[in-house]
Design a protein around this motif. Structure first.
Motif, PDB file in Angstrom:
ATOM      1  N   SER A   1     -11.033   5.226 -15.118  1.00  0.00           N
ATOM      2  CA  SER A   1     -11.728   3.926 -15.039  1.00  0.00           C
ATOM      3  C   SER A   1     -13.183   3.986 -15.469  1.00  0.00           C
ATOM      4  O   SER A   1     -13.753   2.970 -15.868  1.00  0.00           O
ATOM      5  CB  SER A   1     -11.654   3.395 -13.604  1.00  0.00           C
TER       6      SER A   1
ATOM      7  N   CYS B   1      -0.432   4.149  -2.557  1.00  0.00           N
ATOM      8  CA  CYS B   1      -1.719   4.751  -2.202  1.00  0.00           C
ATOM      9  C   CYS B   1      -1.644   5.541  -0.900  1.00  0.00           C
ATOM     10  O   CYS B   1      -2.254   6.611  -0.779  1.00  0.00           O
ATOM     11  CB  CYS B   1      -2.788   3.662  -2.102  1.00  0.00           C
TER      12      CYS B   1
ATOM     13  N   SER C   1      -3.536  -1.067  -7.983  1.00  0.00           N
ATOM     14  CA  SER C   1      -4.403  -0.097  -8.647  1.00  0.00           C
ATOM     15  C   SER C   1      -3.750   0.474  -9.895  1.00  0.00           C
ATOM     16  O   SER C   1      -4.427   1.035 -10.756  1.00  0.00           O
ATOM     17  CB  SER C   1      -4.745   1.047  -7.682  1.00  0.00           C
TER      18      SER C   1
ATOM     19  N   LYS D   1      -8.746   7.169  -6.466  1.00  0.00           N
ATOM     20  CA  LYS D   1      -9.076   5.767  -6.723  1.00  0.00           C
ATOM     21  C   LYS D   1      -7.794   4.950  -6.638  1.00  0.00           C
ATOM     22  O   LYS D   1      -7.133   4.677  -7.645  1.00  0.00           O
ATOM     23  CB  LYS D   1      -9.714   5.624  -8.103  1.00  0.00           C
ATOM     24  N   CYS D   2      -7.432   4.583  -5.427  1.00  0.00           N
ATOM     25  CA  CYS D   2      -6.185   3.854  -5.202  1.00  0.00           C
ATOM     26  C   CYS D   2      -6.310   3.072  -3.903  1.00  0.00           C
ATOM     27  O   CYS D   2      -6.583   3.658  -2.843  1.00  0.00           O
ATOM     28  CB  CYS D   2      -5.018   4.835  -5.136  1.00  0.00           C
ATOM     29  N   SER D   3      -6.136   1.778  -3.964  1.00  0.00           N
ATOM     30  CA  SER D   3      -6.234   0.926  -2.782  1.00  0.00           C
ATOM     31  C   SER D   3      -4.926   0.197  -2.483  1.00  0.00           C
ATOM     32  O   SER D   3      -4.633  -0.105  -1.333  1.00  0.00           O
ATOM     33  CB  SER D   3      -7.371  -0.088  -2.952  1.00  0.00           C
ATOM     34  N   SER D   4      -4.149  -0.111  -3.514  1.00  0.00           N
ATOM     35  CA  SER D   4      -2.862  -0.783  -3.338  1.00  0.00           C
ATOM     36  C   SER D   4      -2.040  -0.548  -4.598  1.00  0.00           C
ATOM     37  O   SER D   4      -2.501   0.097  -5.546  1.00  0.00           O
ATOM     38  CB  SER D   4      -3.053  -2.280  -3.086  1.00  0.00           C
TER      39      SER D   4
ATOM     40  N   ASN E   1     -10.608  -2.089  -9.826  1.00  0.00           N
ATOM     41  CA  ASN E   1      -9.524  -1.724  -8.919  1.00  0.00           C
ATOM     42  C   ASN E   1      -8.522  -0.782  -9.573  1.00  0.00           C
ATOM     43  O   ASN E   1      -7.942   0.077  -8.900  1.00  0.00           O
ATOM     44  CB  ASN E   1      -8.793  -2.980  -8.437  1.00  0.00           C
ATOM     45  N   GLN E   2      -8.281  -0.945 -10.858  1.00  0.00           N
ATOM     46  CA  GLN E   2      -7.274  -0.138 -11.536  1.00  0.00           C
ATOM     47  C   GLN E   2      -7.794   1.268 -11.824  1.00  0.00           C
ATOM     48  O   GLN E   2      -8.997   1.504 -11.884  1.00  0.00           O
ATOM     49  CB  GLN E   2      -6.851  -0.821 -12.835  1.00  0.00           C
TER      50      GLN E   2
ATOM     51  N   ASP F   1       0.814  -1.218   0.000  1.00  0.00           N
ATOM     52  CA  ASP F   1       0.000   0.000   0.000  1.00  0.00           C
ATOM     53  C   ASP F   1       0.848   1.269   0.000  1.00  0.00           C
ATOM     54  O   ASP F   1       0.352   2.352   0.319  1.00  0.00           O
ATOM     55  CB  ASP F   1      -0.926   0.001   1.219  1.00  0.00           C
TER      56      ASP F   1
END
Length: 519
Positions: free
Chosen positions: A321, A103, A121, A115-118, A361-362, A100
Motif C-alpha cells: 500500500s 484478519c 482489506s 495491514k488487515c482490518s476486515s 484500508n487495502q 473479520d
C-alpha cells in the motif's frame, strides 16, 4: 492421507537406478545422493485435520495460500511457475463468513502488525476469463520474509510428539522455495504443496521415506526432463513406485501439456536434455529514489526474442500500500514508448493518488504491464553487451511518523513472462504439476501458456528477489522543535492580530475626541 513426492533429476547422465532402494516389503523407499528438484504434496480430508484447523477452512468457499521465498533459485520443469516473494492469499468467502475472519486468522497465525482490518482489506481480482483458472474473488498480500513463526506455532499446536512425519515435514518447510495450501468446498480437502529447487548442501537428497499408516498412500516419482517434439507438452522419464504396493521402482515415461513452461534453448538434438534459455532479468530502482521511485527491469538484448510470433512480454507487479501507480500516466503513447512499455493491461487495488498510507484500508495493488522488446538486430556487436531497460514510474505514499528520519520498506520483484497462444488450452487442466491461483492467469484467455523468464543470479542462491527503499518520514525525536515553533508562531500571530485590531482602533478614538474639543 495421500502423499505424492516427485524428484526431477537435474543431470540424468549422472543418475543411476542403484541410487533408489525399496526395503521392508515395499514400505520404505530410500534415495542416496540424488541431485534433483523436489515437490512434496500432501492431501488431507477435513476429518483428518485438527478440529481447530478444520473450522478455519470451513469458513471459506475457496482458500488458496501462496508463499514464495525471496531467495533466488533456478526453476526446474515442471516447477516453473512463479509469484512475487511474500504471502499471497486468494479466497472467496461464504455468505456466513464473518467480516473479520481473514484478519483474525492472520493476526493469530502471523502478526498483529499486518495491514488487515476486515475482509475489505483484500482487493477484488479482475477476471478476463471466468472459465480459465481463477475463481477466487479476492486477494490479500503481505511481504512475509520467512514462515518460521507460522511453522513453529503449527508444530507446537498440531504436531504430536509421536507424529514424526508432521514434525519432519514442518522442519523441511523452512528451506522450501515456495509453499502452497489449497482448499475448496467441492473437494472438502486440504492440499499442501512444497517445492525445493535442490537439496541443502552439495551431496543431493539422501532420504528414507516410510509409509506412515497402512491405509495411507505414498506415490514417489524420480524423473528427468526429456526432449519432446511438441512445443506445448513436457515429457518425463524415470521411475515410479507406490509404497505398500511396489517391491521395486518401475520404469515409466509420460507426456503432458503444461500451462507454465520454462524458456528452453533451441536444439537440433532429439536426445539431449533440455537446457534453460540464457534470458534473465534484474530489478532495480533509479537512484536517488525520492518519493517518486522508478522501477527498472533490465534484460539482455541479445537473448530478448519472442519464442514464437504469438508471444508477448509481460510483467506482473505486486505493490504494497505504500507504493502506487498513477494509471493516468499510461494513457500517453509517447510516454509509454519512452519507457519501453506497450500498455497497462490491468490494475486493481488501492489507486488513490492523494491518500497517505495510514488511511488506505487495502493491502495495496496489483498491475499487469505488456512490455515492448527490441526488433531483431543483425549487428551482433551492438546487442552482445547491451541491456534493454523497461522503466515503470511509481509513487510513494506518506508514511506514519517514526523515531528515525527514514523508514525502510521492501518492494518484491515482479514476475516476468512471455504470454503465448496455445493450440490445446482446454487440455492443460490434466497436468498434475501446474499451479493455478497466481494472481495473473485469469487476465488472459483460456488458450494461453506462460513461458517464464528466470531472475538473474538464480544459480548462486545469494541474490534476494526484493528491493529496499529508504522513505523520508517525520522524525518523532525531533518534533519538539516543530511543536515549539508552531506554538510560538501561532502566539506571535495572535498578539500581532490583537495589536492591529485593538491598538489602532483605540488611537483613532483619541484623535477624534481632541478634534471635538477644539471645535
Amino acid at each position: 492421507m495421500k502423499q505424492r513426492i516427485t524428484y526431477v533429476v537435474k543431470n540424468p547422465e549422472a543418475f543411476t537406478p542403484e541410487q533408489l532402494v525399496v526395503k521392508d516389503d515395499g514400505t520404505k523407499f530410500t534415495l542416496q545422493r540424488v541431485h534433483a528438484a523436489k515437490e512434496h504434496r500432501i492431501t488431507l480430508g477435513l476429518d483428518e485435520l485438527p478440529r481447530e484447523l478444520s473450522r478455519v477452512f470451513q469458513q471459506w468457499h475457496e482458500f488458496h495460500i501462496r508463499w514464495a521465498s525471496s531467495t533466488a533459485y533456478t526453476a526446474t520443469p515442471p516447477f516453473t511457475s512463479r509469484v512475487s516473494p511474500g504471502l499471497h492469499i486468494f479466497f472467496t468467502p461464504l455468505k456466513s463468513t464473518p467480516e473479520d475472519a481473514l484478519c483474525s486468522q492472520l493476526h493469530d497465525l502471523l502478526s498483529t502488525d499486518l495491514k488487515c482490518s476486515s475482509n475489505a482489506s483484500a482487493i477484488k481480482l479482475p477476471v478476463l476469463s471466468e472459465r480459465f483458472s481463477m475463481s477466487a474473488s479476492s486477494q490479500y498480500f503481505d511481504y512475509l520474509e520467512s514462515p518460521v513463526k507460522v511453522i513453529d506455532d503449527f508444530q507446537q499446536k498440531f504436531c504430536k510428539v509421536e507424529n514424526e512425519v508432521c514434525g519432519n515435514l514442518t522442519k523441511q518447510l523452512l528451506t522450501a522455495a515456495y509453499v502452497d495450501i489449497d482448499y475448496d468446498t467441492i473437494s472438502r480437502a486440504v492440499v499442501l504443496t512444497a517445492a525445493w529447487p535442490d537439496a541443502q548442501g552439495n551431496e543431493g537428497w539422501s532420504e528414507d521415506i516410510e509409509l506412515p499408516k497402512k491405509d495411507s498412500t505414498v506415490e514417489i516419482g524420480v524423473l528427468s526432463h526429456e526432449p519432446n517434439s511438441d512445443p506445448e507438452d513436457v515429457q518425463f522419464g524415470g521411475f515410479l513406485t507406490v509404497l505398500g504396493q511396489d517391491s521395486a521402482p518401475k520404469p515409466a515415461r509420460f507426456q503432458t501439456p503444461t500451462r507454465h513452461y520454462p524458456l528452453i534453448q533451441s536444439s537440433s538434438s532429439t536426445t539431449a536434455t533440455p537446457k534453460l534459455h540464457p534470458l534473465t532479468y534484474t530489478t532495480s530502482f533509479s537512484q536517488p529514489t525520492g518519493l517518486h521511485p522508478t522501477l527498472i527491469l533490465s534484460l539482455p538484448k541479445e537473448h530478448l526474442a519472442p519464442p514464437n510470433p504469438s508471444c508477448k512480454l509481460h510483467t506482473h507487479l505486486t505493490l504494497p500500500s505504500y507504493l502506487f501507480i498513477d494509471k493516468y500516466q499510461f494513457n500517453d503513447a509517447l510516454f509509454l514508448q519512452s519507457k519501453n512499455l506497450k500498455r497497462l493491461r490491468s490494475i486493481a487495488g488501492a489507486t488513490d493518488l492523494e491518500a497517505p498510507d495510514w488511511v488506505i484500508n487495502q493491502w495495496g495493488s496489483a498491475a499487469l504491464f505488456e512490455l515492448a522488446h527490441p526488433p531483431p538486430s543483425t549487428e551482433q556487436k551492438d546487442t552482445a553487451s547491451a541491456s534493454w531497460n523497461v522503466s515503470i514510474p511509481l509513487h510513494l505514499r506518506y508514511l506514519p511518523a517514526s523515531p528515525s528520519s527514514h523508514a525502510r520498506v521492501p518492494v518484491p520483484w515482479p514476475v516476468v513472462f512471455w504470454a503465448c497462444r496455445a493450440d490445446e488450452g482446454a487440455k492443460m487442466a490434466a497436468n498434475p504439476f501446474d499451479r493455478v491461483h497466481l494472481g495473473y492467469e485469469a487476465l488472459f484467455g483460456p488458450r494461453t501458456r506462460f513461458m517464464h523468464v528466470e531472475p538473474s543470479g538464480q544459480g548462486n542462491g545469494t541474490r534476494q528477489l526484493v528491493e529496499w527503499i529508504d522513505v523520508p518520514v517525520l522524525d518523532t525525536t525531533k518534533t519538539g522543535w516543530v511543536e515549539a515553533g508552531t506554538v510560538g508562531t501561532v502566539l506571535v500571530a495572535f498578539l500581532g492580530l490583537c495589536w492591529v485590531l485593538f491598538g489602532k482602533v483605540g488611537g483613532g478614538q483619541k484623535v477624534v475626541e481632541k478634534g471635538k474639543k477644539k471645535q
